[in-house]
Each structure stands twice: as structure tokens, then as C-alpha cells.
Design a protein around this motif. Sequence first.
Motif, short mmCIF file in Angstrom:
data_model
loop_
_atom_site.label_atom_id
_atom_site.label_comp_id
_atom_site.label_asym_id
_atom_site.label_seq_id
_atom_site.Cartn_x
_atom_site.Cartn_y
_atom_site.Cartn_z
N THR A 1 -0.11 -10.32 4.01
CA THR A 1 -0.08 -9.92 2.49
C THR A 1 -0.97 -8.96 2.33
N THR A 2 -0.39 -7.48 2.07
CA THR A 2 -1.11 -6.15 2.60
C THR A 2 -1.09 -5.31 1.43
N ALA A 3 -0.24 -5.32 0.52
CA ALA A 3 -0.06 -4.34 -0.74
C ALA A 3 0.46 -3.19 0.11
N GLY A 4 1.29 -3.39 1.16
CA GLY A 4 1.83 -2.33 1.89
C GLY A 4 1.10 -1.51 2.65
N SER A 5 -0.03 -1.75 3.07
CA SER A 5 -1.18 -0.91 3.81
C SER A 5 -1.67 -1.58 5.01
N HIS A 6 -1.51 -0.69 6.15
CA HIS A 6 -1.91 -1.19 7.32
C HIS A 6 -3.55 -1.57 7.50
N GLU B 1 2.80 1.66 -2.38
CA GLU B 1 1.60 1.13 -1.55
C GLU B 1 0.45 0.96 -2.67
N TRP B 2 -0.22 -0.27 -2.74
CA TRP B 2 -1.26 -0.52 -3.56
C TRP B 2 -0.66 -0.42 -5.08
N ALA B 3 0.54 -0.87 -5.15
CA ALA B 3 1.03 -0.95 -6.48
C ALA B 3 0.95 0.38 -7.20
N ASN B 4 1.30 1.47 -6.43
CA ASN B 4 1.38 2.88 -6.83
C ASN B 4 0.14 3.55 -7.30
N PHE B 5 -0.85 3.04 -6.69
CA PHE B 5 -2.25 3.48 -7.04
C PHE B 5 -3.00 4.46 -6.04
N ARG B 6 -2.37 4.49 -5.00
CA ARG B 6 -3.25 5.46 -3.89
C ARG B 6 -3.65 6.80 -4.44
N SER C 1 7.11 7.30 -5.44
CA SER C 1 7.16 5.73 -5.56
C SER C 1 8.34 5.32 -4.70
N GLY C 2 7.78 4.08 -4.22
CA GLY C 2 8.73 3.29 -3.04
C GLY C 2 8.17 3.52 -1.64
N PHE C 3 7.17 4.30 -1.59
CA PHE C 3 6.52 4.54 -0.23
C PHE C 3 5.26 3.49 -0.11
N ALA D 1 13.48 4.79 -6.06
CA ALA D 1 13.58 3.40 -6.30
C ALA D 1 12.72 3.00 -7.39
N SER D 2 11.76 3.98 -7.97
CA SER D 2 10.64 3.75 -9.02
C SER D 2 9.61 2.63 -8.45
N GLY D 3 8.84 2.25 -9.15
CA GLY D 3 7.79 1.24 -8.60
C GLY D 3 6.82 1.04 -9.70
N SER D 4 5.94 -0.02 -9.53
CA SER D 4 5.57 -0.31 -8.10
C SER D 4 6.25 -1.31 -7.27
N SER D 5 7.13 -2.01 -8.26
CA SER D 5 7.99 -3.26 -7.50
C SER D 5 9.25 -2.63 -6.91
#
Length: 454
Positions: A101-106, A138-143, A148-150, A167-171
Motif C-alpha cells: 500500500t504505497t499511494a504509488g510512491s517508492h 501518485e499521492w492521489a494527484n497531489f505531489r 494525471s495517471g503517473f 487517463a485523468s485522476g486521481s483514480s
Amino acid sequence: MTSLQDLPDLYEASIAELQTGLEAGNFSSVDLVKAYLARIAEVNTDGPALRAVLETNPSALKQAAALDEERKAKGIRSPLHGIPLLVKDNIATLHEEGMNTTAGSHALMGSVVPRDATVAAKLREAGAIFIGKAQLSEWANFRGQVPSGFSGRGGQATNPYYPKADASGSSSGSGIGTAIGLAADEATLSQPKEILDYTKALDPNSLKGVRLGVTRLFQGRDEDAIAVFNTALETLKELGAEIVDPADFPNAAELLASTHEELVLKTDFKVDLQKYLDGLVQIPTDVRSLADIIAFNTENADKELVEPYWTSQQRFIGAEATSMDEAYFEALAADEKMGREEGIDATLKKFNVDALVAPSIGRVTKAPAIAGYPIVCVPLGFHPDTYEPPAPEPVIKDKAPGLPFSLCFVGTAWSEFNLISYAYAYEQKTQTRLKRLAYPEAIPKTQLKDVIGS
């Protein structure tokens, strides 16, 4: 022997259809998991490389087999029994299950959560199977100012309706997965004290006698989309709704110009992230604060701040500078007043309407977002094939041939039941979603017939 006619098309199969097939013995949950995992493998990093899924669950087949046996011995727990789902990667799932569970982050790779998130626990208790973690911005599009989508972990996700489109986001991954059938559904919670049976909202006649207000100031400027929206208003009339046009917010200009939301989001993010990090059992990267994550990204720029499009930490840095001070509470109160009593509620009252409608391509989402009020969107149309999109940098933003957009219904607090009923009636009348499929290479080929008995 099960005939092919008894097997649902996984591109569009609903949870109800899958449960009916499971109950009839036409296929098993193991079959479903195998089929969906194969569909993910076809398009995730191979083929069109949509990058919708960060990782799959190594325990999924074992869990499916156990739920198949439980069905035979005891019956089903709920309509979700044995149904495969994808879970967005900012929703915690049991670490021992084998997924991160990472919010997409290393920065959170290998971190150990203390338990399932509430929504995950409820789904698991109901018998759902988590077959993977969906990609997210990443981080629900908050970094920062990043396409979007990265995410650092997943790379750049793209839209299944047009190659290299946003793809839009954050989902992002959840949207892709739902669009092309990579799972039965995606799990992406404030709720009323009394939980309603929302299946009772699925009434195709629910628009009869309903008054709907058209928020023209939030409809955007895309002439093609507005033309489709205007046609939809006629359909709503045919379904019995009375259309009040326009029914614009008295405070529309103030609402659109406001920056209170950004301060609230940044402050909440910093505070809530700290609570989450403090609750983790283990963090191998030893990030203990937002400042640590900013530093981690800088030190691991080859993975997180990738040139040339994904280098920004602008919002993180802004959030790190915030605190829950007087300015924060003033902004929070201003948002609530602007979105609720002076915004949505004032508009509903002024025009004596039950809900508000607008196309998704404008600014209709801001008011319910700052108010904490519900919004329900269903397919409205697709951008025309005649549109010539710009070159992707790294994705085509906003508009491309065949990209879908939605019709949105907005209401006051706890009006979800009514909004769902209005949206359902329109959706059933129009069936817009299947009027155009994803582009051919983005549609997985694997179906249940390919895995049954394997």
C-alpha cells in the motif's frame, strides 16, 4: 455443460451477472480470478501498456478457491461473495496478503499497515477478492504539477479510449480497469447515520416530476460537448423531468475564483499523512514525515522525479509550509459556506429544484468538492472523431477523438439516493457507455471460456 451463451462478456459484466453465473455453477471464483488476471496481463505492461494495475495479489487464487468451497458448504456471505475487485493503492490492505500500500510512491514500498482500511475490511468480510492494486496519480494527484495517471511505481497510465490520451485522476487505474473489464469493479467514507438500500434507487421512472436546474456557468466552453449536453436535457424532459435553464449559482464567480480549497487540501494532506505514517508498523525507507518524503524523492529522482515531465513536488513543498492555524480554519469555514449555504443549497432553493445538472467537462465538480456534497456522473457522450489532437506530452490532455465525458447530477447533503435514481433513469434510457468501446488494442481478449477447466 455450460454453453458460451451463459458466460458474461467480461468487458461489461456486472457484479450481479457474475454472481448469477457463480450461483448457477456456470463458472467459479477461481475461473473469474484467472480470467481477470489474464486480462490485466494482456494490456497492463504489454500491448498498449495502459499501466492500470501496480501489482496483482499472489493470494487471490487461494482466496478464490476457499470462497468457492465456502459457497458450496454454507452459501454466500453477500452479493460480493467470490467477486474479484481491484483496490486503489491508497486503500490499505493486509500486508500479509502479499500486496503493498504505497499511494504509488517508492517511499512507502514494503511498509506494513496495521490492518485493512475500513472499506477494505467491509469488502473482505462480504467475500470480495482483491486481485490487485490499481494505479493512481501518485499521492492521489497531489505531489505537484505532474500529468494525471503517473506514479513512480507504475509509470504513466494512459486512456483506453485513445492511444496516449490522459487517463485523468486521481483514480486513473480504477477508471481504466472499469472501462475495459480488468475486474468486476474498483474500490476507490463519510456516510449518513442510516445506511440506505441504494438498490432501491434503481428506478427507471424516477425522473418523473423532478425539477432539475442547469448550471450553465459551470458547463465549460467545449461546443461539441455542450451540444451533446443540450440533447441530454431533451432526453431528461422525455423521462418526465422539468428543466429549469439556466439555474446558475448566485456566487459562481466568487466560487470559481476562490483559492481556499488549495490551502485546506495542503494542510489536511500534511496532517493526515503524518497520522498515517505514525500508524504504520514498519517503514523500510524510514520516511517519517512529509519532509522526509520530499527528501526521499529528491534522493531517488531517477525513480520519482523523472525527467522531463514528472519532476514536480510543488504541492508537497507548499503543504510542508502549512499548519492548522487561523488561516486554515478561516479557509475551511469559507469553503463550507461558499459551497453549501451560498452555493448548492442557495441555488436549489432559489430555483426550487431537486438537483443540478452539468457536463463533466466544465467546473461542476468544484462546488460539491468544497461542500462535501454528493455528485453522481454517468456517460453522456464522446469527443468527435473529427477532432485533431495535439502530440502527447507525455499524454494528450483534456480532449481526443472518442474520449468519453459525463452528465453530472449534484445535490445537497445526503441526497445520494435521489441522485443515483436520477442518474440511473438517464443511463438506462440512453445506454451511452456501449455506444463506443475502447480502441481495439486496449480491449483484453481473454474471456471465461478461455480459462474454464484450465
